[in-house]
Structure formats: C-alpha cells, structure tokens
Design an enzyme around this catalytic site. Structure first.
Site, PDB file in Angstrom:
ATOM      1  N   ASN A   8       0.865  -1.187   0.000  1.00  0.00           N
ATOM      2  CA  ASN A   8       0.000   0.000   0.000  1.00  0.00           C
ATOM      3  C   ASN A   8       0.901   1.236   0.000  1.00  0.00           C
ATOM      4  O   ASN A   8       1.479   1.578   1.026  1.00  0.00           O
ATOM      5  CB  ASN A   8      -0.905  -0.031   1.250  1.00  0.00           C
ATOM      6  CG  ASN A   8      -1.731   1.234   1.390  1.00  0.00           C
ATOM      7  OD1 ASN A   8      -1.869   2.015   0.442  1.00  0.00           O
ATOM      8  ND2 ASN A   8      -2.285   1.446   2.573  1.00  0.00           N
ATOM      9  N   TRP A   9       1.001   1.853  -1.161  1.00  0.00           N
ATOM     10  CA  TRP A   9       1.920   2.996  -1.288  1.00  0.00           C
ATOM     11  C   TRP A   9       1.372   4.278  -0.653  1.00  0.00           C
ATOM     12  O   TRP A   9       2.078   5.263  -0.550  1.00  0.00           O
ATOM     13  CB  TRP A   9       2.208   3.265  -2.767  1.00  0.00           C
ATOM     14  CG  TRP A   9       3.096   2.252  -3.421  1.00  0.00           C
ATOM     15  CD1 TRP A   9       3.653   1.144  -2.846  1.00  0.00           C
ATOM     16  CD2 TRP A   9       3.536   2.252  -4.787  1.00  0.00           C
ATOM     17  NE1 TRP A   9       4.406   0.461  -3.766  1.00  0.00           N
ATOM     18  CE2 TRP A   9       4.345   1.125  -4.972  1.00  0.00           C
ATOM     19  CE3 TRP A   9       3.322   3.109  -5.874  1.00  0.00           C
ATOM     20  CZ2 TRP A   9       4.956   0.822  -6.186  1.00  0.00           C
ATOM     21  CZ3 TRP A   9       3.914   2.809  -7.094  1.00  0.00           C
ATOM     22  CH2 TRP A   9       4.728   1.674  -7.238  1.00  0.00           C
ATOM     23  N   LYS A  10       0.106   4.271  -0.314  1.00  0.00           N
ATOM     24  CA  LYS A  10      -0.535   5.482   0.233  1.00  0.00           C
ATOM     25  C   LYS A  10      -0.303   6.663  -0.722  1.00  0.00           C
ATOM     26  O   LYS A  10      -0.361   6.459  -1.923  1.00  0.00           O
ATOM     27  CB  LYS A  10      -0.032   5.756   1.649  1.00  0.00           C
ATOM     28  CG  LYS A  10      -0.148   4.497   2.521  1.00  0.00           C
ATOM     29  CD  LYS A  10       0.096   4.727   3.973  1.00  0.00           C
ATOM     30  CE  LYS A  10      -0.067   3.403   4.710  1.00  0.00           C
ATOM     31  NZ  LYS A  10      -0.014   3.535   6.156  1.00  0.00           N
ATOM     32  N   HIS A  89      -9.645   1.970   4.683  1.00  0.00           N
ATOM     33  CA  HIS A  89      -8.360   2.116   5.376  1.00  0.00           C
ATOM     34  C   HIS A  89      -8.520   3.126   6.513  1.00  0.00           C
ATOM     35  O   HIS A  89      -9.223   4.125   6.379  1.00  0.00           O
ATOM     36  CB  HIS A  89      -7.275   2.581   4.396  1.00  0.00           C
ATOM     37  CG  HIS A  89      -5.903   2.473   5.011  1.00  0.00           C
ATOM     38  ND1 HIS A  89      -5.434   3.415   5.888  1.00  0.00           N
ATOM     39  CD2 HIS A  89      -4.943   1.531   4.902  1.00  0.00           C
ATOM     40  CE1 HIS A  89      -4.224   3.039   6.296  1.00  0.00           C
ATOM     41  NE2 HIS A  89      -3.900   1.904   5.706  1.00  0.00           N
ATOM     42  N   GLU A  91      -6.726   5.400   7.598  1.00  0.00           N
ATOM     43  CA  GLU A  91      -6.372   6.796   7.297  1.00  0.00           C
ATOM     44  C   GLU A  91      -7.545   7.519   6.641  1.00  0.00           C
ATOM     45  O   GLU A  91      -7.729   8.713   6.829  1.00  0.00           O
ATOM     46  CB  GLU A  91      -5.113   6.838   6.411  1.00  0.00           C
ATOM     47  CG  GLU A  91      -3.871   6.542   7.234  1.00  0.00           C
ATOM     48  CD  GLU A  91      -2.759   5.862   6.469  1.00  0.00           C
ATOM     49  OE1 GLU A  91      -2.794   5.843   5.233  1.00  0.00           O
ATOM     50  OE2 GLU A  91      -1.847   5.316   7.131  1.00  0.00           O
ATOM     51  N   GLU A 159      -6.034  -4.461  10.373  1.00  0.00           N
ATOM     52  CA  GLU A 159      -4.967  -3.492  10.632  1.00  0.00           C
ATOM     53  C   GLU A 159      -5.302  -2.695  11.889  1.00  0.00           C
ATOM     54  O   GLU A 159      -6.019  -1.689  11.815  1.00  0.00           O
ATOM     55  CB  GLU A 159      -4.857  -2.502   9.466  1.00  0.00           C
ATOM     56  CG  GLU A 159      -4.459  -3.116   8.161  1.00  0.00           C
ATOM     57  CD  GLU A 159      -3.760  -2.102   7.271  1.00  0.00           C
ATOM     58  OE1 GLU A 159      -2.590  -2.331   6.944  1.00  0.00           O
ATOM     59  OE2 GLU A 159      -4.371  -1.073   6.931  1.00  0.00           O
ATOM     60  N   GLY A 165       2.206   2.282  11.070  1.00  0.00           N
ATOM     61  CA  GLY A 165       3.243   3.316  11.011  1.00  0.00           C
ATOM     62  C   GLY A 165       3.868   3.644  12.363  1.00  0.00           C
ATOM     63  O   GLY A 165       4.431   4.721  12.543  1.00  0.00           O
ATOM     64  N   SER A 205       2.916  -1.990  10.626  1.00  0.00           N
ATOM     65  CA  SER A 205       4.351  -2.074  10.947  1.00  0.00           C
ATOM     66  C   SER A 205       4.988  -3.403  10.554  1.00  0.00           C
ATOM     67  O   SER A 205       5.839  -3.939  11.265  1.00  0.00           O
ATOM     68  CB  SER A 205       4.596  -1.785  12.432  1.00  0.00           C
ATOM     69  OG  SER A 205       4.220  -0.461  12.743  1.00  0.00           O
ATOM     70  N   GLY A 226       2.641  -1.207   4.382  1.00  0.00           N
ATOM     71  CA  GLY A 226       2.634   0.219   4.048  1.00  0.00           C
ATOM     72  C   GLY A 226       4.048   0.710   3.787  1.00  0.00           C
ATOM     73  O   GLY A 226       4.616   0.499   2.709  1.00  0.00           O
TER      74      GLY A 226
END
Ligand code: PGA
Length: 244
Positions: A8-10, A89, A91, A159, A165, A205, A226
């Site tokens: 997942n490159w965000k 997600h 975020e 997640e 992160g 992570s 991520g």
C-alpha cells in the site's frame, strides 16, 4: 496456498518516474509462494503494467457514473484492468471521516461490479476488552447486506490502528486470537461454508524482520504492507519470507 502480499503505497511516491521505478523493482521479485498486489495512488494505475503483479486501487466510490466530482467508480477501475480495491483504510476513516455507512456502500458497490474488495478493519486501541465489541460492530456494519455469493471476492485486512506506522506491530499470539475472532464474526454473517473462504490479512508495521511470524500465524493469508513497500529492498525481503 499462495500468500497475498499487498504493497500500500498510500500518497507516495511524489513523481511518475519514481512510481514506475519502484513498480519495476517489485515486478522483478521472483516468488513462487506469493501473489503480489500493489496499491498505488489512482493516477499511477494506468501507468503501471506487469504480468506478475496485480493492481489495487486505494479506494473506490459507490456509484458507477454521474455527477460525483473527484470520485472514481468501480466500472472505471474494471475498464483499466484493475480488479482489486482497498476500502475502509483507517487513514480514510480518520483523516477524511469515512464512516461505516459509507464504507458499507463502497464494499457493496465494488463487489457488485465484480471487484475484489480488501476491507480494512481494526481497533484504535487494544486495552481492556471493549475493543472486541468495537471490532465486531465495525465488521458487521461494513458488511451489512453483502450478498453471500459475492463474499468469495472479499478479503479482510486486519490493521489495528495503533500498529500502523508506529513500528509497534501486534504480538503474533494476539494476532492469532484476533484472526479467530474475525473468522467467528464472518461466520455469524455469512455462515460457515462461506466464512471459511474469506481470506484474512494482517497489516501494521510489517517489516522484513517480523513478516515471517505473521505469515506463519494460523488463519492469516498474507500481509498489507505500508511503509516497507516503498523500500524496494525491504519489500523484496518480506516477499522472500513467503518462499522460505
Ligand atoms: P505500515 O502501514 O506498514 O506503514 O504500518 C500499513 C497500512 O497502513 O496499510
């Protein structure tokens, strides 16, 4: 059974050139035991092509066409050859304010259009026992009304928000317990036969050093990576763990 490893490159990388380079490196990874999926920002999707890697969108809207400024429909993704979409997600839930009702619409529309939906779920905190209730409610709300026959195209990415992160992943023992809990919740929703076909991934992570213990956890079919997916070497090492 091959493991699913999703990068997942965000909102990365900054340029088209960097995106192409990172994708090329990922497509050079040799693996027999995993299926690699990359989820880049929307605008890079048409530029990234590989026979080995599948693409996922990081989100998808719940209408197929019409006046919805800024949105991307399931049909548009399908027409590009993108067959996966990430939905829910944390975020997006937290930064953009997506709630379970909206996420539920996206899950249903995506599945109905023939996309494979990777639904991200997870508690914000893991203390006391309250989080179990939270997790169950979240999964049930996000999957409300999903047709049983479409559940085969559903993947759950567990997640925990506190692990994303933070360099503080979950303990494998806790992951095992949670995977069982999620499976039971799916059983309540879809019944045994279908619940057993839904794959559950872990994200939060994940690094080359800890990937193996999550991959070996019973009931876990792969990883959602991520930060480490933006480092070609680290991503390769994580994938190589599936081949050991
Ligand atoms: P992380 O992110 O691997 O950087 O913790 C995972 C994710 O948000 O999908």
């Amino acid at each position: 059974m091959r493991k699913i490893i999703i990068g997942n490159w965000k909102m990365n990388p900054k340029t088209t050139e960097e995106a192409k380079k990172l994708f090329r490196k990922a497509s050079e990874i040799k693996t027999k035991k995993s299926e690699i999926i990359i989820a880049p920002p929307f605008i890079y999707l048409p530029l990234l092509k590989s026979r080995k890697i599948k693409l996922a969108a990081q989100d998808v809207f719940y209408k197929q066409e019409d006046a919805y400024t800024g949105e991307i429909s399931p049909a548009m993704l399908k027409s590009l050859g993108v067959n996966y979409a990430l939905v829910g997600h944390s975020e997006r839930r937290m930064e953009i304010g997506e709630d379970d009702e909206l996420i539920n619409k996206k899950v249903k529309a995506g599945l109905k259009a023939g996309l494979k939906i990777i639904l991200a779920v997870g508690e914000k905190q893991r203390d006391g026992e309250e989080f179990w209730k939270f997790l169950k409610n979240q999964i049930k709300s996000d999957l409300r009304g999903v047709q049983k026959k479409l559940a085969k195209n559903l993947i759950i990415a567990y997640e925990p928000v506190w692990a994303i992160g933070t360099k503080k992943p979950i303990y494998p023992g806790d992951l095992l317990e949670t995977a069982i809990f999620i499976r039971r919740t799916l059983l309540d929703i879809f019944g045994r036969k279908i619940a057993l076909t839904v794959k559950i991934l872990y994200g939060g992570s994940v690094e080359p050093e800890n990937a193996r213990e999550f991959l070996e956890t019973e009931g876990i079919s792969g990883l959602l990576v991520g930060n480490a997916s933006l480092d070609a070497e680290k991503f390769k090492k994580i994938i190589k763990e599936t081949d050991k």
